[in-house]
Scaffold this motif. Structure first.
Motif, PDB file in Angstrom:
ATOM      1  N   ALA A 143      -4.693 -27.915 145.103  1.00 38.27           N
ATOM      2  CA  ALA A 143      -6.055 -28.019 144.562  1.00 38.27           C
ATOM      3  C   ALA A 143      -6.215 -27.371 143.203  1.00 38.27           C
ATOM      4  CB  ALA A 143      -7.048 -27.408 145.549  1.00 38.27           C
ATOM      5  N   GLY A 144      -5.473 -26.317 142.947  1.00 39.15           N
ATOM      6  CA  GLY A 144      -5.617 -25.660 141.659  1.00 39.15           C
ATOM      7  C   GLY A 144      -4.780 -24.407 141.549  1.00 39.15           C
ATOM      8  N   TRP A 145      -4.848 -23.809 140.350  1.00 39.90           N
ATOM      9  CA  TRP A 145      -4.077 -22.604 140.054  1.00 39.90           C
ATOM     10  C   TRP A 145      -4.925 -21.651 139.229  1.00 39.90           C
ATOM     11  CZ3 TRP A 145       0.514 -22.033 142.433  1.00 39.90           C
ATOM     12  CH2 TRP A 145       1.125 -23.180 142.950  1.00 39.90           C
ATOM     13  N   LEU A 210     -10.365 -21.546 147.112  1.00 38.92           N
ATOM     14  CA  LEU A 210      -9.740 -21.113 148.360  1.00 38.92           C
ATOM     15  C   LEU A 210      -9.940 -22.072 149.533  1.00 38.92           C
ATOM     16  CD1 LEU A 210     -10.192 -17.225 148.329  1.00 38.92           C
ATOM     17  CD2 LEU A 210      -8.081 -18.548 148.069  1.00 38.92           C
ATOM     18  N   PRO A 211     -11.139 -22.636 149.748  1.00 33.82           N
ATOM     19  CA  PRO A 211     -11.292 -23.547 150.899  1.00 33.82           C
ATOM     20  C   PRO A 211     -10.410 -24.793 150.823  1.00 33.82           C
ATOM     21  CG  PRO A 211     -13.432 -22.816 150.090  1.00 33.82           C
ATOM     22  CD  PRO A 211     -12.424 -22.389 149.069  1.00 33.82           C
ATOM     23  N   GLY A 215      -4.362 -22.062 152.713  1.00 32.12           N
ATOM     24  CA  GLY A 215      -3.469 -20.910 152.790  1.00 32.12           C
ATOM     25  C   GLY A 215      -2.452 -20.804 151.673  1.00 32.12           C
ATOM     26  N   ALA A 216      -2.349 -21.805 150.827  1.00 32.93           N
ATOM     27  CA  ALA A 216      -1.388 -21.752 149.718  1.00 32.93           C
ATOM     28  C   ALA A 216      -1.845 -20.746 148.671  1.00 32.93           C
ATOM     29  CB  ALA A 216      -1.242 -23.132 149.082  1.00 32.93           C
TER      30      ALA A 216
END
Length: 263
Positions: A143-145, A210-211, A215-216
């Motif tokens: 999803a993102g960084w 986060l959602p 967990g990544a």
């Protein structure tokens, strides 16, 4: 429910909102900082990106020398009005966030047909590490960084300082997968909130991502950004006192970081 496209390649869309000359206290400093920002993009070790600068006045730079992946779009919006008795060079006297958000939206609209898989908003006075895009292309698709680590570049002192709190200090710290939001089809103010950068502060982006991460880890594994300070036209000048103690107690570096960021 969002779904990340399982593509083997990425293409990072980079939007660079540029303040107006009418807003600037030192247009030459603004132009020089943008030039250094664009040079850092020019030095990327990967070609998997497209960038656009969005502003009211186009700085007098050697645009023909930059990569063809760097474009320019002139903002179609008037500057937000100043408060009564105010002046544009006082950042508190007009809605500079609205001005920036309009430019972010316009930049994304301009790039949305370029096959963008991920988005990144880069301030016009920050530098990116030469392996930024390459590193992103080697990471798992998610999803993102969050770019937590990097450098503070004190231009007046010509010194670098390492920093692991970039997410709290710098706006150029979040990569978001294109599947998480829809780019507006029109550059209208009521549509700005579709874009995460236009509805929350960079320090709130971790809670947004986060959602979607299951967990990544969202931490980008490279000190990928250098945040320029003390060039005379920072929007963050009003927060400068928070850095003074750090400048007295932390060891500065120089030279080597510039080789990686190209500023």
């Amino acid at each position: 429910m969002y779904r990340i496209k399982n593509t083997p390649e990425i293409k990072l869309g980079i939007v660079i909102p540029l303040k107006s000359q009418r807003v600037s206290r030192d247009w030459q400093a603004v132009s020089q900082c943008l030039e250094a920002t664009l040079r850092s993009l020019d030095r990327q070790s990967s070609d998997d990106w497209a960038a656009v600068v969005v502003g009211h006045e186009r700085p007098d730079l050697a645009w023909e020398e930059y990569s063809e992946r760097i474009g320019w779009v002139t903002s179609s919006h008037e500057l937000p009005p100043t408060r009564q008795g105010g002046h544009y060079t006082n950042f508190a006297d007009f809605d500079r966030i609205l001005d920036k958000n309009r430019k972010i939206a316009l930049g994304m609209i301009h790039l949305q047909n370029e096959g963008i898989t991920d988005w990144f908003v880069l301030d016009a006075d920050d530098y990116v590490h030469l392996d930024f895009v390459h590193t992103l292309s080697r990471l798992p698709r998610q999803a993102g960084w969050l770019l937590r680590s990097g450098y503070l570049w004190y231009q007046d002192l010509r010194r670098w300082m390492t920093c692991d709190q970039m997410l709290n200090l710098c706006g150029s710290t979040v990569v978001i997968n294109a599947s998480l939001f829809e780019v507006p089809t029109t550059n209208l103010d009521e549509d700005l909130k579709q874009i995460p950068w236009c509805r929350m502060c960079h320090s709130d982006m971790e809670g947004f991502l986060l959602p979607y991460l299951a967990g990544a880890t969202p931490t980008f594994p490279l000190p990928a950004i250098a945040y320029t300070l003390s060039h005379g036209d920072n929007c963050s000048d009003e927060f400068r006192s928070s850095f003074k103690a750090m400048r007295r107690t932390r060891k500065f570096g120089h030279g080597g970081a510039k080789l990686s960021y190209g500023g």
